[in-house]
Design a protein around this motif. Structure first.
Motif, PDB file in Angstrom:
ATOM      1  N   TYR A   1     -13.572 -34.488  34.202  1.00 31.02           N
ATOM      2  CA  TYR A   1     -13.931 -34.481  35.624  1.00 31.02           C
ATOM      3  C   TYR A   1     -12.809 -33.872  36.467  1.00 31.02           C
ATOM      4  N   LEU A   2     -11.589 -34.262  36.181  1.00 33.97           N
ATOM      5  CA  LEU A   2     -10.448 -33.765  36.961  1.00 33.97           C
ATOM      6  C   LEU A   2     -10.220 -32.274  36.732  1.00 33.97           C
ATOM      7  N   LEU A   3     -10.422 -31.823  35.515  1.00 38.18           N
ATOM      8  CA  LEU A   3     -10.294 -30.386  35.246  1.00 38.18           C
ATOM      9  C   LEU A   3     -11.397 -29.605  35.946  1.00 38.18           C
ATOM     10  N   GLN A   4     -12.575 -30.195  36.081  1.00 33.72           N
ATOM     11  CA  GLN A   4     -13.654 -29.557  36.849  1.00 33.72           C
ATOM     12  C   GLN A   4     -13.281 -29.464  38.321  1.00 33.72           C
ATOM     13  N   VAL A   5     -12.636 -30.498  38.846  1.00 35.24           N
ATOM     14  CA  VAL A   5     -12.178 -30.464  40.235  1.00 35.24           C
ATOM     15  C   VAL A   5     -11.229 -29.283  40.426  1.00 35.24           C
ATOM     16  N   VAL A   6     -10.282 -29.134  39.510  1.00 29.47           N
ATOM     17  CA  VAL A   6      -9.334 -28.012  39.576  1.00 29.47           C
ATOM     18  C   VAL A   6     -10.088 -26.685  39.529  1.00 29.47           C
ATOM     19  N   ALA A   7     -10.967 -26.537  38.556  1.00 26.46           N
ATOM     20  CA  ALA A   7     -11.699 -25.274  38.391  1.00 26.46           C
ATOM     21  C   ALA A   7     -12.532 -24.946  39.627  1.00 26.46           C
ATOM     22  N   ARG A   8     -13.221 -25.930  40.151  1.00 27.76           N
ATOM     23  CA  ARG A   8     -14.072 -25.689  41.316  1.00 27.76           C
ATOM     24  C   ARG A   8     -13.242 -25.308  42.541  1.00 27.76           C
ATOM     25  N   LEU A   9     -12.143 -25.997  42.756  1.00 29.07           N
ATOM     26  CA  LEU A   9     -11.288 -25.647  43.887  1.00 29.07           C
ATOM     27  C   LEU A   9     -10.702 -24.255  43.709  1.00 29.07           C
ATOM     28  N   ARG A  10     -10.258 -23.948  42.502  1.00 28.34           N
ATOM     29  CA  ARG A  10      -9.674 -22.630  42.233  1.00 28.34           C
ATOM     30  C   ARG A  10     -10.694 -21.508  42.364  1.00 28.34           C
ATOM     31  N   HIS A  11     -11.971 -21.820  42.165  1.00 33.75           N
ATOM     32  CA  HIS A  11     -13.012 -20.791  42.279  1.00 33.75           C
ATOM     33  C   HIS A  11     -13.651 -20.766  43.659  1.00 33.75           C
ATOM     34  N   GLY A  12     -13.017 -21.433  44.628  1.00 36.80           N
ATOM     35  CA  GLY A  12     -13.448 -21.309  46.017  1.00 36.80           C
ATOM     36  C   GLY A  12     -14.442 -22.321  46.520  1.00 36.80           C
ATOM     37  N   ALA A  13     -14.765 -23.352  45.739  1.00 36.35           N
ATOM     38  CA  ALA A  13     -15.684 -24.374  46.234  1.00 36.35           C
ATOM     39  C   ALA A  13     -15.025 -25.109  47.394  1.00 36.35           C
ATOM     40  N   SER A  14     -15.831 -25.546  48.330  1.00 37.02           N
ATOM     41  CA  SER A  14     -15.300 -26.292  49.467  1.00 37.02           C
ATOM     42  C   SER A  14     -14.936 -27.711  49.027  1.00 37.02           C
ATOM     43  N   VAL A  15     -14.104 -28.338  49.817  1.00 39.19           N
ATOM     44  CA  VAL A  15     -13.745 -29.729  49.536  1.00 39.19           C
ATOM     45  C   VAL A  15     -15.011 -30.583  49.482  1.00 39.19           C
ATOM     46  N   ALA A  16     -15.939 -30.367  50.412  1.00 40.03           N
ATOM     47  CA  ALA A  16     -17.179 -31.144  50.441  1.00 40.03           C
ATOM     48  C   ALA A  16     -17.983 -30.967  49.145  1.00 40.03           C
ATOM     49  N   GLU A  17     -18.029 -29.736  48.629  1.00 39.59           N
ATOM     50  CA  GLU A  17     -18.749 -29.490  47.377  1.00 39.59           C
ATOM     51  C   GLU A  17     -18.095 -30.203  46.206  1.00 39.59           C
ATOM     52  N   VAL A  18     -16.788 -30.216  46.173  1.00 42.02           N
ATOM     53  CA  VAL A  18     -16.079 -30.848  45.060  1.00 42.02           C
ATOM     54  C   VAL A  18     -16.168 -32.369  45.173  1.00 42.02           C
ATOM     55  N   VAL A  19     -16.118 -32.886  46.393  1.00 43.36           N
ATOM     56  CA  VAL A  19     -16.316 -34.323  46.596  1.00 43.36           C
ATOM     57  C   VAL A  19     -17.709 -34.712  46.111  1.00 43.36           C
ATOM     58  N   ALA A  20     -18.712 -33.912  46.461  1.00 42.45           N
ATOM     59  CA  ALA A  20     -20.085 -34.184  46.005  1.00 42.45           C
ATOM     60  C   ALA A  20     -20.166 -34.162  44.488  1.00 42.45           C
ATOM     61  N   TYR A  21     -19.433 -33.258  43.837  1.00 44.86           N
ATOM     62  CA  TYR A  21     -19.397 -33.213  42.379  1.00 44.86           C
ATOM     63  C   TYR A  21     -18.877 -34.539  41.819  1.00 44.86           C
TER      64      TYR A  21
END
Length: 109
Positions: free
Chosen positions: A46-66
């Protein structure tokens, strides 16, 4: 040998276990959540997905929803008053941590 920026898995674990820990294992185990413990890798994916999503430009709101969806949908817990705030705090601290690492495809160490 690669010069790619390195994300410290131990730092991600520290963030995830101190701020997110949806299962509550930290309170149930006797240090098994620490690096090298039996539960240490419980949240790595899960934490590595957070990193990947943030690094690929996902918004904070999108990553929080994840993280919220992971907790409720994948882990199977019931949404409660702490679900959103824990996810938000985790994403914000991971985002801050990533600002200390040079841009580029991250590697985990």
């Amino acid at each position: 040998m690669s010069d790619a920026p390195k994300v410290q898995l131990s730092r991600l674990r520290q963030i995830g276990w101190s701020l997110w820990d949806p299962i509550g294992l930290r309170e149930l185990s006797d240090g098994e959540w620490r690096d090298g413990g039996a539960c240490a890798d419980e949240y790595d994916g899960y934490l590595l997905q957070v990193v990947a999503r943030l690094r690929h430009g996902a918004s904070v709101a999108e990553v929080v929803a994840y993280l919220e969806d992971s907790e409720v949908g994948h882990i199977g817990l019931t949404r409660n008053a702490t679900t959103g705030p824990r996810a938000m705090a985790t994403v914000e601290v991971v985002r801050e941590y990533l600002t200390t690492i040079p841009a580029g495809p991250p590697k985990v160490r």
